[in-house]
Design a protein around this motif. Structure first.
Motif, PDB file in Angstrom:
ATOM      1  N   GLY A 182      -6.575   6.214   6.857  1.00 52.58           N
ATOM      2  CA  GLY A 182      -6.397   6.508   5.438  1.00 52.58           C
ATOM      3  C   GLY A 182      -4.974   6.917   5.123  1.00 52.58           C
ATOM      4  N   ALA A 183      -4.376   7.737   5.982  1.00 52.00           N
ATOM      5  CA  ALA A 183      -2.985   8.158   5.783  1.00 52.00           C
ATOM      6  C   ALA A 183      -2.038   6.974   5.957  1.00 52.00           C
ATOM      7  CB  ALA A 183      -2.631   9.276   6.756  1.00 52.00           C
ATOM      8  N   MET A 184      -2.332   6.091   6.899  1.00 50.82           N
ATOM      9  CA  MET A 184      -1.514   4.889   7.089  1.00 50.82           C
ATOM     10  C   MET A 184      -1.600   3.986   5.869  1.00 50.82           C
ATOM     11  SD  MET A 184      -2.365   3.954  11.081  1.00 50.82           S
ATOM     12  CE  MET A 184      -1.750   2.290  10.941  1.00 50.82           C
ATOM     13  N   ASP A 185      -2.800   3.824   5.331  1.00 51.99           N
ATOM     14  CA  ASP A 185      -2.983   2.986   4.140  1.00 51.99           C
ATOM     15  C   ASP A 185      -2.253   3.561   2.933  1.00 51.99           C
ATOM     16  OD1 ASP A 185      -4.526   1.269   5.649  1.00 51.99           O
ATOM     17  OD2 ASP A 185      -6.438   2.027   4.889  1.00 51.99           O
ATOM     18  N   ALA A 186      -2.321   4.888   2.774  1.00 48.77           N
ATOM     19  CA  ALA A 186      -1.630   5.539   1.658  1.00 48.77           C
ATOM     20  C   ALA A 186      -0.120   5.353   1.793  1.00 48.77           C
ATOM     21  CB  ALA A 186      -1.986   7.023   1.602  1.00 48.77           C
ATOM     22  N   PHE A 187       0.399   5.520   3.004  1.00 46.70           N
ATOM     23  CA  PHE A 187       1.828   5.334   3.236  1.00 46.70           C
ATOM     24  C   PHE A 187       2.224   3.893   2.959  1.00 46.70           C
ATOM     25  CE2 PHE A 187       5.558   4.352   5.771  1.00 46.70           C
ATOM     26  CZ  PHE A 187       6.394   5.409   5.470  1.00 46.70           C
ATOM     27  N   ALA A 188       1.433   2.940   3.451  1.00 49.49           N
ATOM     28  CA  ALA A 188       1.730   1.516   3.233  1.00 49.49           C
ATOM     29  C   ALA A 188       1.728   1.179   1.743  1.00 49.49           C
ATOM     30  CB  ALA A 188       0.731   0.647   3.985  1.00 49.49           C
ATOM     31  N   GLY A 189       0.789   1.745   0.986  1.00 52.94           N
ATOM     32  CA  GLY A 189       0.752   1.518  -0.457  1.00 52.94           C
ATOM     33  C   GLY A 189       1.973   2.083  -1.154  1.00 52.94           C
ATOM     34  N   ASP A 190       2.395   3.274  -0.737  1.00 53.10           N
ATOM     35  CA  ASP A 190       3.599   3.876  -1.316  1.00 53.10           C
ATOM     36  C   ASP A 190       4.848   3.086  -0.936  1.00 53.10           C
ATOM     37  OD1 ASP A 190       2.285   5.890  -2.695  1.00 53.10           O
ATOM     38  OD2 ASP A 190       2.388   7.288  -1.008  1.00 53.10           O
ATOM     39  N   LEU A 191       4.873   2.544   0.282  1.00 50.69           N
ATOM     40  CA  LEU A 191       6.009   1.724   0.701  1.00 50.69           C
ATOM     41  C   LEU A 191       6.055   0.423  -0.100  1.00 50.69           C
ATOM     42  CD1 LEU A 191       8.445   1.246   2.494  1.00 50.69           C
ATOM     43  CD2 LEU A 191       6.882   0.464   4.293  1.00 50.69           C
ATOM     44  N   ASP A 192       4.900  -0.186  -0.340  1.00 52.10           N
ATOM     45  CA  ASP A 192       4.847  -1.395  -1.183  1.00 52.10           C
ATOM     46  C   ASP A 192       5.394  -1.105  -2.581  1.00 52.10           C
ATOM     47  OD1 ASP A 192       3.672  -2.843   0.886  1.00 52.10           O
ATOM     48  OD2 ASP A 192       1.634  -2.658   0.087  1.00 52.10           O
ATOM     49  N   ALA A 193       4.985   0.032  -3.147  1.00 48.36           N
ATOM     50  CA  ALA A 193       5.438   0.405  -4.494  1.00 48.36           C
ATOM     51  C   ALA A 193       6.948   0.654  -4.514  1.00 48.36           C
ATOM     52  CB  ALA A 193       4.686   1.644  -4.981  1.00 48.36           C
ATOM     53  N   LEU A 194       7.474   1.282  -3.472  1.00 47.29           N
ATOM     54  CA  LEU A 194       8.920   1.518  -3.398  1.00 47.29           C
ATOM     55  C   LEU A 194       9.667   0.201  -3.258  1.00 47.29           C
ATOM     56  CD1 LEU A 194      11.393   3.336  -3.267  1.00 47.29           C
ATOM     57  CD2 LEU A 194      10.948   3.645  -0.816  1.00 47.29           C
ATOM     58  N   GLU A 195       9.160  -0.704  -2.435  1.00 49.02           N
ATOM     59  CA  GLU A 195       9.810  -2.011  -2.295  1.00 49.02           C
ATOM     60  C   GLU A 195       9.870  -2.736  -3.634  1.00 49.02           C
ATOM     61  OE1 GLU A 195       9.063  -3.552   2.246  1.00 49.02           O
ATOM     62  OE2 GLU A 195       7.351  -3.597   0.877  1.00 49.02           O
ATOM     63  N   LYS A 196       8.802  -2.684  -4.380  1.00 44.97           N
ATOM     64  CA  LYS A 196       8.774  -3.327  -5.696  1.00 44.97           C
ATOM     65  C   LYS A 196       9.799  -2.687  -6.627  1.00 44.97           C
ATOM     66  CE  LYS A 196       5.825  -4.482  -9.563  1.00 44.97           C
ATOM     67  NZ  LYS A 196       4.548  -4.316 -10.221  1.00 44.97           N
ATOM     68  N   ALA A 197       9.863  -1.355  -6.632  1.00 39.74           N
ATOM     69  CA  ALA A 197      10.820  -0.654  -7.491  1.00 39.74           C
ATOM     70  C   ALA A 197      12.264  -0.992  -7.105  1.00 39.74           C
ATOM     71  CB  ALA A 197      10.584   0.857  -7.417  1.00 39.74           C
ATOM     72  N   VAL A 198      12.533  -1.088  -5.817  1.00 38.25           N
ATOM     73  CA  VAL A 198      13.884  -1.406  -5.353  1.00 38.25           C
ATOM     74  C   VAL A 198      14.244  -2.850  -5.705  1.00 38.25           C
ATOM     75  CG1 VAL A 198      15.341  -1.698  -3.296  1.00 38.25           C
ATOM     76  CG2 VAL A 198      13.949   0.362  -3.564  1.00 38.25           C
ATOM     77  N   ARG A 199      13.296  -3.769  -5.557  1.00 42.89           N
ATOM     78  CA  ARG A 199      13.557  -5.163  -5.954  1.00 42.89           C
ATOM     79  C   ARG A 199      13.880  -5.252  -7.448  1.00 42.89           C
ATOM     80  NH1 ARG A 199       9.128  -6.444  -2.731  1.00 42.89           N
ATOM     81  NH2 ARG A 199       7.803  -6.568  -4.578  1.00 42.89           N
ATOM     82  N   THR A 200      13.127  -4.514  -8.249  1.00 43.22           N
ATOM     83  CA  THR A 200      13.371  -4.517  -9.688  1.00 43.22           C
ATOM     84  C   THR A 200      14.750  -3.941  -9.995  1.00 43.22           C
ATOM     85  OG1 THR A 200      11.018  -4.304 -10.154  1.00 43.22           O
ATOM     86  CG2 THR A 200      12.522  -3.687 -11.920  1.00 43.22           C
TER      87      THR A 200
END
Length: 124
Positions: free
Chosen positions: A93-111
């Motif tokens: 669960g902690a790995m999934d939460a971290f992966a989701g936050d990393l996906d969101a950060l990648e999207k924000a950085v791409r934008t």
């Protein structure tokens, strides 16, 4: 005489620092398997490279990019929180939460990268 750091620059530098610390933490993290940690560290290193390129762009010093730099800082802070949880817990669960936050950060950085590129933009 040095110029003061603008809010946009400060937010990008904060996100960059969090990515750096998170990538370093991947080497010492105990819970997740090695393949997950190394893949995540690579993603974080790529984000660092993009943020490092973006931080010196002229538009980052203006208020135009503040919504985008703020989003990056918010996503990076969320990643930092989930990294702490991952370090304390290490569960799926902690790995999934971290992966989701990393996906969101990648999207924000791409934008941010796309918006701050300024190709075809004229400042009048």
């Amino acid at each position: 005489m040095t110029s003061a750091i603008t809010p946009g620059e400060e937010q990008v530098l904060r996100a960059l620092d969090i990515c750096r610390r998170a990538a370093e933490a991947m080497t010492t993290l105990g819970g997740p398997d090695e393949a997950w940690r190394s893949g995540t560290a690579e993603r974080l290193t790529r984000l660092q490279g993009t943020l490092d390129q973006v931080k010196d762009r002229f538009i980052i010093k203006s208020k135009v990019c503040l919504p985008f730099t703020a989003r990056c800082a918010e996503r990076a802070t969320a990643l930092e929180v989930s990294l702490r949880a991952l370090g304390a817990d290490g569960s799926t669960g902690a790995m999934d939460a971290f992966a989701g936050d990393l996906d969101a950060l990648e999207k924000a950085v791409r934008t941010l990268d796309g918006r701050s590129d300024m190709r075809g933009m004229a400042i009048t």
